[in-house]
Design a protein around this motif. Structure first.
Motif, PDB file in Angstrom:
ATOM      1  N   LEU A 150       9.745   4.186   2.509  1.00  0.00           N
ATOM      2  CA  LEU A 150       8.473   3.652   2.990  1.00  0.00           C
ATOM      3  C   LEU A 150       8.644   2.165   3.248  1.00  0.00           C
ATOM      4  CD1 LEU A 150       5.563   4.765   3.462  1.00  0.00           C
ATOM      5  CD2 LEU A 150       7.133   6.344   2.364  1.00  0.00           C
ATOM      6  N   LEU A 151       8.695   1.768   4.519  1.00  0.00           N
ATOM      7  CA  LEU A 151       8.825   0.361   4.850  1.00  0.00           C
ATOM      8  C   LEU A 151       7.490  -0.344   4.634  1.00  0.00           C
ATOM      9  CD1 LEU A 151      11.003   0.530   8.092  1.00  0.00           C
ATOM     10  CD2 LEU A 151      11.692   0.699   5.684  1.00  0.00           C
ATOM     11  N   GLU A 152       7.532  -1.664   4.528  1.00  0.00           N
ATOM     12  CA  GLU A 152       6.320  -2.407   4.205  1.00  0.00           C
ATOM     13  C   GLU A 152       5.273  -2.359   5.310  1.00  0.00           C
ATOM     14  OE1 GLU A 152       7.639  -6.311   2.976  1.00  0.00           O
ATOM     15  OE2 GLU A 152       7.704  -5.666   0.872  1.00  0.00           O
ATOM     16  N   ASP A 153       5.687  -1.988   6.539  1.00  0.00           N
ATOM     17  CA  ASP A 153       4.694  -1.904   7.611  1.00  0.00           C
ATOM     18  C   ASP A 153       4.148  -0.485   7.762  1.00  0.00           C
ATOM     19  OD1 ASP A 153       6.771  -0.524   8.766  1.00  0.00           O
ATOM     20  OD2 ASP A 153       6.687  -1.577  10.700  1.00  0.00           O
ATOM     21  N   TYR A 225       9.900   2.809  -2.088  1.00  0.00           N
ATOM     22  CA  TYR A 225       9.085   1.806  -1.408  1.00  0.00           C
ATOM     23  C   TYR A 225       9.859   0.514  -1.235  1.00  0.00           C
ATOM     24  CZ  TYR A 225       5.118   4.818  -2.649  1.00  0.00           C
ATOM     25  OH  TYR A 225       4.256   5.871  -2.794  1.00  0.00           O
ATOM     26  N   GLU A 226       9.856  -0.003  -0.010  1.00  0.00           N
ATOM     27  CA  GLU A 226      10.434  -1.331   0.206  1.00  0.00           C
ATOM     28  C   GLU A 226       9.585  -2.356  -0.537  1.00  0.00           C
ATOM     29  OE1 GLU A 226      11.199  -4.592   3.774  1.00  0.00           O
ATOM     30  OE2 GLU A 226      10.186  -2.693   4.212  1.00  0.00           O
ATOM     31  N   SER A 227      10.236  -3.271  -1.213  1.00  0.00           N
ATOM     32  CA  SER A 227       9.520  -4.262  -2.017  1.00  0.00           C
ATOM     33  C   SER A 227      10.083  -5.650  -1.751  1.00  0.00           C
ATOM     34  CB  SER A 227       9.643  -3.923  -3.510  1.00  0.00           C
ATOM     35  OG  SER A 227       8.971  -4.866  -4.296  1.00  0.00           O
ATOM     36  N   ASN A 232      15.585  -4.464  -1.573  1.00  0.00           N
ATOM     37  CA  ASN A 232      14.854  -4.280  -2.833  1.00  0.00           C
ATOM     38  C   ASN A 232      13.941  -3.057  -2.710  1.00  0.00           C
ATOM     39  OD1 ASN A 232      14.285  -5.038  -5.457  1.00  0.00           O
ATOM     40  ND2 ASN A 232      12.581  -6.344  -4.876  1.00  0.00           N
ATOM     41  N   TRP A 233      14.155  -2.056  -3.578  1.00  0.00           N
ATOM     42  CA  TRP A 233      13.415  -0.809  -3.480  1.00  0.00           C
ATOM     43  C   TRP A 233      12.829  -0.419  -4.823  1.00  0.00           C
ATOM     44  CZ3 TRP A 233      12.582   1.381   1.205  1.00  0.00           C
ATOM     45  CH2 TRP A 233      13.374   0.886   2.270  1.00  0.00           C
ATOM     46  N   GLU A 234      11.659   0.217  -4.773  1.00  0.00           N
ATOM     47  CA  GLU A 234      11.009   0.698  -5.980  1.00  0.00           C
ATOM     48  C   GLU A 234      10.831   2.204  -5.902  1.00  0.00           C
ATOM     49  OE1 GLU A 234       7.339  -1.261  -6.728  1.00  0.00           O
ATOM     50  OE2 GLU A 234       8.261  -3.177  -7.255  1.00  0.00           O
ATOM     51  N   TYR A 235      10.970   2.858  -7.050  1.00  0.00           N
ATOM     52  CA  TYR A 235      10.685   4.281  -7.150  1.00  0.00           C
ATOM     53  C   TYR A 235       9.802   4.522  -8.368  1.00  0.00           C
ATOM     54  CZ  TYR A 235      11.120   9.188  -8.316  1.00  0.00           C
ATOM     55  OH  TYR A 235      10.829  10.481  -8.654  1.00  0.00           O
ATOM     56  N   ASN A 236       8.691   5.201  -8.148  1.00  0.00           N
ATOM     57  CA  ASN A 236       7.770   5.519  -9.226  1.00  0.00           C
ATOM     58  C   ASN A 236       7.335   4.262  -9.983  1.00  0.00           C
ATOM     59  OD1 ASN A 236       6.227   7.391 -10.623  1.00  0.00           O
ATOM     60  ND2 ASN A 236       7.817   7.818 -12.128  1.00  0.00           N
TER      61      ASN A 236
END
Length: 366
Positions: A150-153, A225-227, A232-236
């Motif tokens: 999921l990109l930030e846009d 999720y892009e962070s 830099n990526w986030e999961y859960n």
């Protein structure tokens, strides 16, 4: 804790009778009883910190979903992406370039406007900050099951492997696979790339069938999720680099923790139209925290306005949880310090008694 000589239990309270105990036993029993109370306090604080951390992780995940839900509700009247051979230009500075990897497969580089990259090569997704080099095994995210970026846009990039499973639980070998298809969607705009596990991937022109592509390609799988950039990526709710897992009763981190974290099928958290869904677990956490949310149908499919209202509250809750976590950490440090000091004091007291008895016996023997 088992009773020491002369220490009995009375409704959970231990009663000490110094007249029935030696001085040494009495002092030891007092310190051990205090140590047990301190141990209970330490465990209580650790439990509170764990609860706060899990709530914060869930809040971060819901904030990311709210961002996706509010990225422009209007559909596209015409394509804004473009394809030039193996190069794909998306919106907002994102681009995707495919190339041969030298091993009868294709690799690709996803770039953002700041020069950060997410490189796919040899069954690994490798986040690379702009202007740096990294160790692929130290930071790599193994491709084990289907994933959605999921990109930030609000752009969704679904990565579909050519197989799943195959992890050896004894030595954690195997279980990674080649990506065979890449499905990119943003609202009704879409692009479905096939044959990625060959040297010549099929890259068509973008179309306005994004909803159909999203629906036909199946569940989202593990959603990352892009962070703050493609490095830099986030999961859960957690940064992927900080993920841990349990294996053979031990907590592990790093590459193998990520392999375990993304192993096994998982249901998607988005509708076929790309809208984020509030899961039952997330609803339960919001209820426990006393956070109101509007879900009249009970299916977790909130409207953009409802997500926007929830986002404002979530920001405040996250700030409060951060402050509470900092306070709990200070409390834990103090409790641990007192706990350690208690046993140091007991050891010193026992040593003084021993020295005193030794001196007395030495004087008697003269």
């Amino acid at each position: 804790m088992d009773p020491i000589r002369g220490v009995t239990t009375n409704n959970g309270v231990r009663t000490l009778n110094p007249l029935e105990m030696s001085q040494q036993d009495f002092i030891a029993a007092v310190y051990l009883e205090r140590g047990e109370m301190l141990d209970t306090e330490v465990r209580r604080i650790i439990d509170e910190i764990d609860v706060s951390n899990k709530a914060a992780d869930a809040i971060n995940g819901m904030i990311a979903k709210s961002n996706v839900a509010q990225f422009g509700a209007a559909d596209y009247a015409s394509n804004t992406w473009s394809v030039d051979g193996s190069n794909i230009t998306l919106e907002n500075g994102y681009s995707l370039q495919f190339s041969e990897d030298g091993d009868s497969n294709s690799s690709f580089v996803l770039s953002d406007a700041m020069g950060n990259q997410l490189i796919y090569r040899n069954q690994l997704l490798i986040p690379v900050p702009s202007g740096t080099t990294v160790d692929a095994l130290e930071v790599g995210i193994p491709v084990t099951e289907r994933m959605t970026l999921l990109l930030e846009d609000g752009t969704e990039i679904s990565l579909i492997p050519n197989a799943t499973g195959g992890l050896d639980p004894d030595d954690l070998s195997g279980g990674t696979h080649d990506i065979s298809q890449v499905v990119i969607t943003r609202r009704n705009q879409g692009l479905w790339i096939t044959d990625v596990n060959t040297t010549t991937p099929t890259i068509p022109s973008p179309d306005l069938n994004g909803y159909a592509h999203d629906s036909n390609s199946g569940d989202d799988g593990y959603v990352l999720y892009e962070s703050g950039g493609l490095h830099n990526w986030e999961y859960n709710g957690k940064n992927v680099s900080d993920l841990t897992a349990t294996h053979d009763g031990e907590t592990i981190d790093g590459f193998f923790a990520r392999k375990l974290a993304f192993n096994g099928s998982v249901a998607g958290e988005f509708t076929s139209e790309g809208r984020p869904i509030l899961t039952q677990r997330e609803k339960d956490i919001l209820t426990e925290l006393g956070v109101p949310f509007s879900d009249p149908a009970g299916d977790g499919d909130l409207t953009p306005a409802a997500w926007g209202a929830l986002r404002t509250t979530l920001d405040n809750v996250r700030d409060n949880l951060t402050g509470s976590s900092q306070l709990q950490t200070v409390q834990l440090q103090r409790a641990m310090q007192t706990y350690n000091q208690n046993y140091e004091a007991m050891s010193n007291a026992q040593q003084r008694i021993y020295n005193l008895l030794r001196d007395i016996m030495g004087n008697i023997g003269r």
